[in-house]
Design an enzyme around this catalytic site. Sequence first.
Site, mmCIF file in Angstrom:
data_model
loop_
_atom_site.group_PDB
_atom_site.id
_atom_site.type_symbol
_atom_site.label_atom_id
_atom_site.label_comp_id
_atom_site.label_asym_id
_atom_site.label_seq_id
_atom_site.Cartn_x
_atom_site.Cartn_y
_atom_site.Cartn_z
ATOM 1 N N LYS A 1 5.642 -2.037 1.731
ATOM 2 C CA LYS A 1 5.020 -2.216 3.038
ATOM 3 C C LYS A 1 4.988 -3.682 3.452
ATOM 4 O O LYS A 1 5.251 -4.021 4.605
ATOM 5 C CB LYS A 1 3.591 -1.658 3.011
ATOM 6 C CG LYS A 1 2.838 -1.824 4.332
ATOM 7 C CD LYS A 1 1.421 -1.267 4.244
ATOM 8 C CE LYS A 1 0.684 -1.457 5.563
ATOM 9 N NZ LYS A 1 -0.703 -0.954 5.505
ATOM 10 N N GLU B 1 0.804 -1.226 0.000
ATOM 11 C CA GLU B 1 0.000 0.000 0.000
ATOM 12 C C GLU B 1 0.836 1.275 0.000
ATOM 13 O O GLU B 1 0.277 2.375 -0.059
ATOM 14 C CB GLU B 1 -0.943 -0.013 1.204
ATOM 15 C CG GLU B 1 -1.979 -1.120 1.105
ATOM 16 C CD GLU B 1 -2.756 -1.312 2.390
ATOM 17 O OE1 GLU B 1 -2.355 -0.742 3.423
ATOM 18 O OE2 GLU B 1 -3.750 -2.052 2.364
#
Length: 774
Positions: free
Chosen positions: A589, A475
């Site tokens: 991430k 993300e």
Amino acid sequence: MIDPWSISTTSHDGDRENLLRRGNVFQIANGYMGYRGTLDEFEAGQGVGIMLAGLYDQAGDAWREPVNAPNGGFTQVSIDGVALSALGNKVRRHRQTVHFRNALFERETEFAARGKKLVLRSERFLSADIPNLGVIRLTLRCEKAATIRILTGIDFEIWDLNGPHLPELTAVRRGNAILVQGLTSENSRRVCVAEALGNAGAASDKVLQKDRKILRSVTFRAQPGQSYVFEKFFAVVTGNDAVAGSVDAAAAKMVLAAADAGYDECLRRHDAHWSRKWSRCDVTIDGDKEAQQALRYSLLQLLMAAPVNGSANSIPARALSGQVYKGAVFWDTEMFMFPFFLRTIPETAAELLRYRIRTLDGARRKAATEGAGYSGAFYAWESQESGDDACSYFNIGDPITGRKLRTYFRDKQVHISGDIAIAMWEYFRVTGDPSILLEGGAEVILECARFYFSYAYFKKEKGRYEILDVVGPDEYHERVNNNAFTNMVARETFIIADKLVGYLRHSHPKALRALLGKLRISRELARFREAARLLFVPKPDRRSGVIEQFEGYLRLREATPAKLLAARAHLNEYPGATQGLAVPTQVIKQADVVMMLHLFRSRFPESIKRANWEYYEPRTEHGSSLSACAYALVAIEFGNLDVAYDYFLRTAKIDIEAKYKVYVGTIFTGGSHPAANGGAWMTAVLGFGGVSDDGPRLSIRPRLPARWNRLEFPLAHRGGIFRVAISGSTVTLTAAPDNRRTLVVQVSGKPVRCPPGKSVIVNHGKNTPALAAR
């Protein structure tokens, strides 16, 4: 000393953050509600919460989130006029425990006040027999004679992140029960909590109201060394429940019936349910107590969060530990929790899928209204009771400026529709049961394929379909083109849609005709087949074997997670959101390409798995609890068992150690991590146990870590149940006596027949092909 069936702590005070973490670690739940692991005398300020599954509310313009009920478990004890609390300076020793066998919370605290000692012991559980019910037993013992006062009842000062959700609550006494009830802000849904005492003279005690509490006052003279036992029961009933008569009458009836039955009988019924649950899913590890405790704790969390009563609810990203992430259901459920239930308790896996069937109209509404408007089903990134997206466009607060940051989670995380379609088909493939497809799962799959076709872009000069402008599992990089994970999931959805139609045409032609007529989709089926053939999916580089995560990723600046985090201006600064520190770099991430390699593990050779693992692992921050298990699972695939074991422990211990982020930007994100709990099971059973069914039959190819002497677990497959025991160079398969047919399992490449009620021992060593049956 590690207890494989419980966790304990002697900590009892600390700042608010520590109290919140401890409340997460020691929570209990039963699928209907969750009770945070706080102490009897704690209040809203200490993070007490009783979260109700499937009941959501919006107060004003704040985020919609689950409703917390008034706390029917509150008790305050005083000795000779001194109120006792674990937060004060009167504590001499303390211990609190969660027992895994029956999800029972226990505390024992020794207080000293006015020269006298008092030991308070309490046990509580949320009934697995009657999910609306909470049951508590308090035991008091004084060293010297003392006057004891107990204030016990319902605390209706409620801790909400975005409340109040029950703005006007009324408290009354009704016979031997006391009740607090009110209506939710948004939809006027009634919530009632009733409380009763069992064996402490409930008819004669005094009842008073103060500080948003309705309390019984019980005072007595305690004699030295004598134990005094109080049984306390509370019931929560809401307008969502199918009960006869009014909500308040139902709550009072439940709690008084429980009080009549008594603590021991309620516990006996509760324990019987838990015994059956563990018999279907417990995983035993010999030789590694740390791993055993962490894995059992993970399984406990999954079992406690599983939906009950045919509610067609699912499991939120933070389970029932609190209102974090709006109590929303994410892709976490299908990708990380669903596999556990599918392989152990398939009827619960079916219930998770029924939630997606029930919320299909919400996914349709989202597809029609998001962006330029699409066809089919675009499932919500943050899904609540209706399936409409609870995710806001400005999702994360900047801790420096306080401003909300625009993120593209809601409108560009398109992979979730495919994640759901894959789970629908996987249920049918593993169980052989078409009921979910016929109940609406087939409609879900076709509508997800329809959505992807409407979202895809055909690039004429390259003669291929592409998926543009998305956010993949990583993300930190938003609005990217041709994310490998997303494109692979979309293509698989088209493939599944074609297989589905073929199956229904052969086995359920009448149902297929009705479905195609309802959706008016017949002319689109050929397009889905074309898209499956022409949709672009990034391929491994010919030299390096690396699959580019998305177009342009390999041109981003090299960086390490450590250097990136060191450059933050604030500890809680978010590295993504279009302008964050990670955006121009290759720091990601969480597992993205590596997650794809796990999900489609039979499609890629070991060399490609190794090349991508080694490339992406040093670039991954693991800013999500979903990440570590993917790296563990893929490391097992190419034989790096030591690193896989480290990632397994990181996954399995995330909640026990409570070292996770509590804030992302300005947003509180504390709570339990059921996706990681599911990932721990996946790593143990699918990874080290080597269970897969990517081929024509179930396969077991064990790869145990060095410190494990034995691994044993049950499996459900094609309507049958059997146990797998792996030790040394042998695998023992034991089929349940009531299995309807002989199961054929591939063990390290050897086909093994396992008849009902029989055990088969297979030597899985390289040079020992002998089989033995008994």
